[in-house]
Enzyme design. Sequence first.
Site, PDB file in Angstrom:
ATOM      1  N   GLU A 174      -5.099   0.850  14.280  1.00  0.00           N
ATOM      2  CA  GLU A 174      -3.922   0.842  12.997  1.00  0.00           C
ATOM      3  C   GLU A 174      -4.334  -0.174  11.931  1.00  0.00           C
ATOM      4  O   GLU A 174      -5.206  -1.160  12.273  1.00  0.00           O
ATOM      5  CB  GLU A 174      -2.839   0.646  13.774  1.00  0.00           C
ATOM      6  CG  GLU A 174      -2.644  -0.681  14.711  1.00  0.00           C
ATOM      7  CD  GLU A 174      -2.842  -1.805  14.164  1.00  0.00           C
ATOM      8  OE1 GLU A 174      -2.674  -2.161  13.267  1.00  0.00           O
ATOM      9  OE2 GLU A 174      -3.508  -2.623  15.142  1.00  0.00           O
ATOM     10  N   GLU A 317      -6.980  -2.422  14.630  1.00  0.00           N
ATOM     11  CA  GLU A 317      -8.157  -1.462  14.276  1.00  0.00           C
ATOM     12  C   GLU A 317      -8.473  -0.498  15.202  1.00  0.00           C
ATOM     13  O   GLU A 317      -9.219   0.358  15.053  1.00  0.00           O
ATOM     14  CB  GLU A 317      -9.224  -2.117  13.437  1.00  0.00           C
ATOM     15  CG  GLU A 317      -8.862  -3.178  12.454  1.00  0.00           C
ATOM     16  CD  GLU A 317      -9.966  -3.693  11.919  1.00  0.00           C
ATOM     17  OE1 GLU A 317     -11.475  -3.476  12.173  1.00  0.00           O
ATOM     18  OE2 GLU A 317     -10.094  -4.701  10.892  1.00  0.00           O
TER      19      GLU A 317
END
Length: 601
Positions: A174, A317
């Site tokens: 994310e 991430e």
Amino acid sequence: MKKMKDIMNAITEPDLSAQQAMENHLNSLTKPLGSLGRLEDLAIQLAGITGRTQPVIDPAAVIVMAADHGVSAEGVSAFPTEVTRQMVSNFISGGAAINVLARSAAASVQIVDIGVQGEFNLPGLISRKIRFGTNNMLHGPAMSMDEAVAAIEAGIDIAQDAIRKGAKLLALGEMGIGNTTASSALLAVLGQIPVEQAVGLGTGISQEMRQHKARVISKAIERNQPNPSDPVDVLAKIGGLEIAGLAGVVLGAAAMRIPVLVDGFISAIAAMIAVKLSPLAVHYLIASHESVEPGHALVNRLLGLQPLLNLNLRLGEGSGTAIALPIVRAAVRIAKEMATFDQAGVSGSLDGSVSGENQTLDDSGQTISMIPSPTYSIETPYFIETRHEFDQGQKAGVYQAIHTRRDIRTFIRQPIEEEKLRRILDAAHHAPSVGFMQPWNFIVVRSNPIKQQLHEIVAKEVQVAGQYFEGKRAELYPKLKVQGILEAPITICFTCDPTRDGAHVLGRNTLPETDVHSVVCAIENLWLAARAEGLGAGWVSFYKKQDVRKILHIPPHIDPVGLISIGYTHAFQERPVLETVGWGKRYSLDELIFTDRWGNH
């Protein structure tokens, strides 16, 4: 909404026969039983997920969802909002940490814009934008219910598309400035824990900013009043678009029997929402690591997940998933490529081990087995079972207590004898507990002012719960008496201390929630003992944990598992009250007994 519900209904239990076959295969390999620890657990889990004794997890794809958060306007992050957009460009150009780590792990990366502020024109970016970031949850709901559902369903689509294109494992990532604020808020509500305990330093804020962040979250929760029993309502009011999208990825993957590698705090919260929506989805999750965000450890514990790594990461991430992916591959390769005892021509020991374990040397230097041999007396052949049954009168008493126990809500004003109270507390204290850790404490509440405070927080939650029933139950609910705290002479709060007996408790490594299960055993012991003593007990379950902690001065790490009101009552009904009034009926035992596998009557 229909797509989401259909996917939730499509999620099934793991394949137990494949798991057993994998366990048998691992036990036949040239190693001591269980000596590869978590790798063996992973192999068994993957067999159950895929239904294959030789599971395949490649190609693996990391799905990074990106979105902005309106609450970032409150100064809750060390970075400005525009960093989300800039990082999306960095992902697409291949220069971010997840790109580097995914290349080293031989995994593809898909970047999804589900709610970034502004438009993009970037080749390779998947656009599923629901809206341009969420609203500021401090002033109202972050998004509408329809938008939350649309984001979940977008995640389902993304997962299904990746799987149709060949992906055999999906990893969550994310990007979104402000998303640790939304995740902490979601954890506080869905996990029923104090906000202070859920809030960390995020991208690197100061302690002063962390306190400000906690205040913002508390005010947002107070303003929006999310319903903890409705994960979509909570998500819409205080969540984020990328969190909703990742929850959809979990649901989509689980429905297609694809394992999901979970990254850090934010993606773990997304996984928790998916599990709240469809509890069976938890079987498809693998925790890659545990970050330094304090909420991440709490989420892993709530989900019952044991992380593979702890590298003090706090990037997001999907970085942790790329680092952990080779470990998951190792589990698959061990099961596929390692030789069995028969194939290698190696003699296994009686317990399936080879050298070293359970062996020692005798005085002459010869290897001897240390596996204890069974001993049987001549007088009592081994095949004769020794019975330790109670006599008929004792058995009748035990079963009478079980079958006549009721959830009592109405009490008479007669005090409980102290010796009787001591006996039932002693019965609770003699409950079984995982690793003999005895995680319970008993807070005996006698004070009328404290009872009044407990009554008020319970009454508030009782009122909130009433709005979620429909039809006949909506008519019945206002007529039900669901607690008797003010009438009962005492109410006992049963608590669980997860830190008791140290960090490593025998039997709790793979199932962290067994300490709470132990406390429930203590509650059940007390309840049966109370019935035998002629006392009624009523389990009160309408409360927010942080409210009980505040009233009873319970430390943040201690879990208030249950409130039990106890006292004498006018009568024990022949049948449970909810059955008598037509709320529900007891299932027949035969409906609930399966043989060897789920659903096999």
